[in-house]
Design a protein around this motif. Structure first.
Motif, PDB file in Angstrom:
ATOM      1  N   HIS A   1      42.941  44.518   0.933  1.00 13.10           N
ATOM      2  CA  HIS A   1      43.182  44.663   2.373  1.00 13.10           C
ATOM      3  C   HIS A   1      44.269  45.682   2.633  1.00 13.10           C
ATOM      4  O   HIS A   1      44.988  46.084   1.727  1.00 13.10           O
ATOM      5  CB  HIS A   1      43.555  43.319   2.996  1.00 13.10           C
ATOM      6  N   ASN A   2      44.378  46.089   3.884  1.00 14.07           N
ATOM      7  CA  ASN A   2      45.336  47.125   4.305  1.00 14.07           C
ATOM      8  C   ASN A   2      45.251  48.365   3.425  1.00 14.07           C
ATOM      9  O   ASN A   2      46.250  48.949   3.004  1.00 14.07           O
ATOM     10  CB  ASN A   2      46.770  46.584   4.320  1.00 14.07           C
ATOM     11  N   MET A   3      43.997  48.778   3.191  1.00 14.68           N
ATOM     12  CA  MET A   3      43.783  50.056   2.537  1.00 14.68           C
ATOM     13  C   MET A   3      44.369  51.195   3.361  1.00 14.68           C
ATOM     14  O   MET A   3      44.696  52.253   2.834  1.00 14.68           O
ATOM     15  CB  MET A   3      42.291  50.271   2.271  1.00 14.68           C
ATOM     16  N   ASN A   4      44.536  50.969   4.668  1.00  6.90           N
ATOM     17  CA  ASN A   4      45.137  51.991   5.533  1.00  6.90           C
ATOM     18  C   ASN A   4      46.579  52.302   5.149  1.00  6.90           C
ATOM     19  O   ASN A   4      47.110  53.331   5.543  1.00  6.90           O
ATOM     20  CB  ASN A   4      45.079  51.539   7.007  1.00  6.90           C
TER      21      ASN A   4
ATOM     22  N   THR B   1      33.717  41.894  -4.215  1.00  5.42           N
ATOM     23  CA  THR B   1      32.471  42.132  -3.479  1.00  5.42           C
ATOM     24  C   THR B   1      32.715  42.392  -2.002  1.00  5.42           C
ATOM     25  O   THR B   1      31.818  42.879  -1.306  1.00  5.42           O
ATOM     26  CB  THR B   1      31.539  40.911  -3.615  1.00  5.42           C
ATOM     27  N   VAL B   2      33.908  42.066  -1.529  1.00  6.37           N
ATOM     28  CA  VAL B   2      34.192  42.134  -0.097  1.00  6.37           C
ATOM     29  C   VAL B   2      35.568  42.758   0.115  1.00  6.37           C
ATOM     30  O   VAL B   2      36.474  42.569  -0.703  1.00  6.37           O
ATOM     31  CB  VAL B   2      34.162  40.708   0.506  1.00  6.37           C
ATOM     32  N   ALA B   3      35.740  43.505   1.191  1.00  6.79           N
ATOM     33  CA  ALA B   3      37.046  44.059   1.573  1.00  6.79           C
ATOM     34  C   ALA B   3      37.383  43.609   2.990  1.00  6.79           C
ATOM     35  O   ALA B   3      36.504  43.503   3.846  1.00  6.79           O
ATOM     36  CB  ALA B   3      37.029  45.580   1.494  1.00  6.79           C
ATOM     37  N   GLU B   4      38.671  43.359   3.208  1.00  9.46           N
ATOM     38  CA  GLU B   4      39.161  42.980   4.546  1.00  9.46           C
ATOM     39  C   GLU B   4      39.503  44.277   5.283  1.00  9.46           C
ATOM     40  O   GLU B   4      40.470  44.953   4.933  1.00  9.46           O
ATOM     41  CB  GLU B   4      40.392  42.092   4.385  1.00  9.46           C
ATOM     42  N   VAL B   5      38.731  44.628   6.310  1.00  8.37           N
ATOM     43  CA  VAL B   5      38.871  45.948   6.931  1.00  8.37           C
ATOM     44  C   VAL B   5      39.586  45.915   8.273  1.00  8.37           C
ATOM     45  O   VAL B   5      39.836  46.979   8.861  1.00  8.37           O
ATOM     46  CB  VAL B   5      37.498  46.631   7.098  1.00  8.37           C
TER      47      VAL B   5
END
Length: 612
Positions: A234-237, A267-271
């Motif tokens: 998460h928080n790839m930003n 399998t999933v990312a928090e966007v």
């Protein structure tokens, strides 16, 4: 009554419950912190513990931190992960309470004094600064005995509140790697219970800041304890481009082994969450008029500055990067579903604009929104967003975890917009008229998160889409399909299709309008549509080229939480530094198309050069 707009496109006059033949929609939050997290406690959440967090998520009234007022969720959640930071798990709380074990350490006594003098923010900033420079300097205070006690309390709370069929709890934590201020955080949760979870302590950044080390620990622990995990970045930003890199943490090019590990665990990312939306950025998607949405690009360092805008920092560009890497190494490392979750540190999961209780307890009330919490960040900048929609066969740990594995999940920024998406080649012409649309979708296609089979003849992929407004919220403006593909030039491209618009519009550049009264914060549903059903076929399909598709649903404009607070404080909304209006949205997980060897068009391998 249904009104046909175009072939295969309907806008329904009334909302109807969304249910499927085999799966049902459940709402949850996989990212919530309580007073066992170091930053939550330091920033004034001294009382809201996992027990309180679960009670609130189930819709019970609880006592909020800071003010002591009653807080309650209007619509309960179906599942929750309490995901406190593994680093210093329960330690700052123990220091604040004067635990003798921590008072025996000089650093513990100093932080105890600071906490009790109201200097929790300084303690938090000191931890950030130290962790970014030399995480080993924190080892002495990261008491294993205190962490073990806290872990048992967290596990026990999850076990007490897990109620299969009615409310599901998952045992989890957050791995908070942040080398040099680059956010690599992951939430980790397990579908298993206490009997397995007490066999380990949560793996944290102090154990290692490298993602591969985390995945190796997950593999070893899963085998030893006969258990399983799901890891969610998460928080790839805020990752400075390193969440979806071209090279791993040791500088090696991404290879098939890296892709397999990522596929196994992530399998999933928090966007989307309180620290901004990570679908895309205007600099990366300049032709997307809706790309500028809850942008948060502050560097998580005490020194301040802005996070770099890189392709590895946002979901859409990462999905395209995955196509590029698949062309180079034969496997796509960035084939992830999308969810939202709050990352609230108040212990109270509230992504609703009208009932937003802040990122931290320190910024949970209107009068403290202008104060700094994270470095160079005030409460106004936090976004009231992040919710996970899950299509699962039942409300249990096993069924919900299985939905995460097959990516039949999606993100909303807070509103409970129900969204179904199926991909296929031969849906019936009257599919949008079906009483049970999901039955048609499963029978003739694959759900979101899946892979399309090879086309039959010259058929192009179609998406069967069903979107329904939040029963208590605003109407919908439009449904869009976002397509990314790898071109014959070896470069990735993106196109956004407005596939259905409300209010009879046929041109997506025509705005839906705005009914918000800035004096009261009220709005009406006189514009927009309560529901869309559409069958869309890709008009630009190239059978030989890799591609992905996901659906974005936009609401009509509604008030941002900062407008409600500005009205309450009787100040100019401009003083908040944020727009008063928000365009809430939902993102489906993608559906991928990969041509077989006999169909694939050879394209040049153009992996962008340089380390990120």
């Amino acid at each position: 009554m249904r009104t046909i707009l175009t072939v295969g496109t309907c806008v329904l006059a009334l909302s109807t419950p969304v249910f499927g033949q085999d799966t049902h929609l459940y709402w949850g939050d996989t990212h919530l912190h309580t007073n066992y997290s170091l930053d939550a406690y330091a920033l004034q959440n001294e009382t809201v513990d996992p027990e309180t967090a679960y009670r609130f998520a189930k819709g019970l009234p609880v006592i909020a931190g800071l003010t002591g007022q009653r807080a309650q969720l209007e619509t309960p959640l179906d599942f929750l992960v309490v995901s406190d930071h593994a680093e210093f798990l329960g330690v700052i709380r123990a220091i604040g309470l004067g635990d003798p074990k921590m008072m025996a350490i000089e650093g513990g006594r100093r932080w105890n004094k600071m906490l009790n003098e109201g200097k929790g923010k300084q303690v938090f900033f000191e931890i950030i600064q130290t962790a970014n420079k030399d995480v080993n300097a924190l080892i002495a205070l990261n008491s294993k005995e205190v962490r073990a006690t806290a872990w048992e309390a967290i596990v026990n709370a999850a076990e007490r509140h897990n109620d299969p069929g009615r409310f599901t709890t998952f045992i989890g934590w957050e791995w908070s790697s942040q080398p040099g201020g680059r956010n690599l955080h992951r939430v980790v949760f397990t579908p298993d219970g206490k009997d397995k979870a007490m066999g380990y302590l949560p793996y944290g950044m102090i154990d290692s800041a490298k993602p591969r080390d985390l995945w190796n620990w997950l593999a070893e622990t899963a085998e030893r304890e006969d258990t399983d995990f799901i890891s969610i970045p998460h928080n790839m930003n805020l990752s400075q481009g390193t969440m979806f890199p071209l090279t791993d943490e040791s500088g090696n090019p991404i290879d098939e082994d890296y892709a397999e590990q990522r596929e196994r665990w992530e399998t999933v990312a928090e966007v989307t969450q309180v620290k901004g939306d990570s679908e895309t950025h205007p600099d990366l998607s300049p032709d997307d008029p809706f790309a500028y949405f809850e942008i948060y690009d502050r560097s998580i360092t005490v020194e301040g500055g802005s996070a770099k805008i890189e392709a590895g920092s946002y979901a859409r560009s990462a999905l395209m990067r995955g196509l590029t890497l698949e062309n180079a190494i034969g496997k796509n490392p960035y084939k992830f579903g999308m969810i939202g979750s709050t990352d609230a540190h108040t212990g109270l999961s509230t992504p609703d604009e009208g009932n937003f209780l802040g990122k931290f307890t320190a910024d949970s009330i209107p009068g403290t929104k202008m104060k700094e919490t994270l470095p160079n960040t005030v409460g106004w900048e936090m976004a009231a967003q992040g919710l996970a929609g899950v299509w699962a066969t039942e409300n249990t740990r096993a069924a919900i975890a299985a939905a995460f594995r097959r990516k039949e999940v999606y993100a909303t920024t807070g509103p409970r917009i129900a969204l179904r998406v199926f991909g296929g080649y031969k849906f019936p012409a009257d599919a949008t008229e079906a009483v049970d649309l999901a039955a048609v979708g499963y029978a003739h296609g694959i759900p979101m998160g899946g892979d399309l089979a090879r086309p039959e003849g010259d058929s192009a992929p179609s998406l069967l889409i069903h979107a329904v407004k939040d029963p208590l919220g605003a109407n919908l403006d439009r449904v869009q399909v976002v397509k990314g593909w790898l071109g014959t030039d070896g470069k990735t491209h993106e196109t956004i299709y407005d596939v259905v618009l409300s209010d009879g519009r046929t041109d997506g550049s025509v705005d839906v309008g705005d009914t918000i009264d800035p004096e009261t914060g009220s709005y009406t549903n006189d514009i927009g549509a309560p529901e869309f059903v559409t069958l869309w076929t890709d008009p630009d399909f190239a059978p030989g080229l890799r591609a992905f598709y996901y659906v974005r649903v936009l609401q009509i404009p509604t008030p941002r939480h900062s407008l409600y607070n500005a009205i309450a404080l009787q100040i100019d909304p401009a003083e908040t530094g944020r727009p008063p209006v928000i365009r809430e949205r939902a993102y489906s997980s993608p559906i991928w198309y990969s041509p077989g060897d006999d169909l694939r068009t050879e394209v040049p391998v153009l992996v962008p050069a340089g380390s990120d």
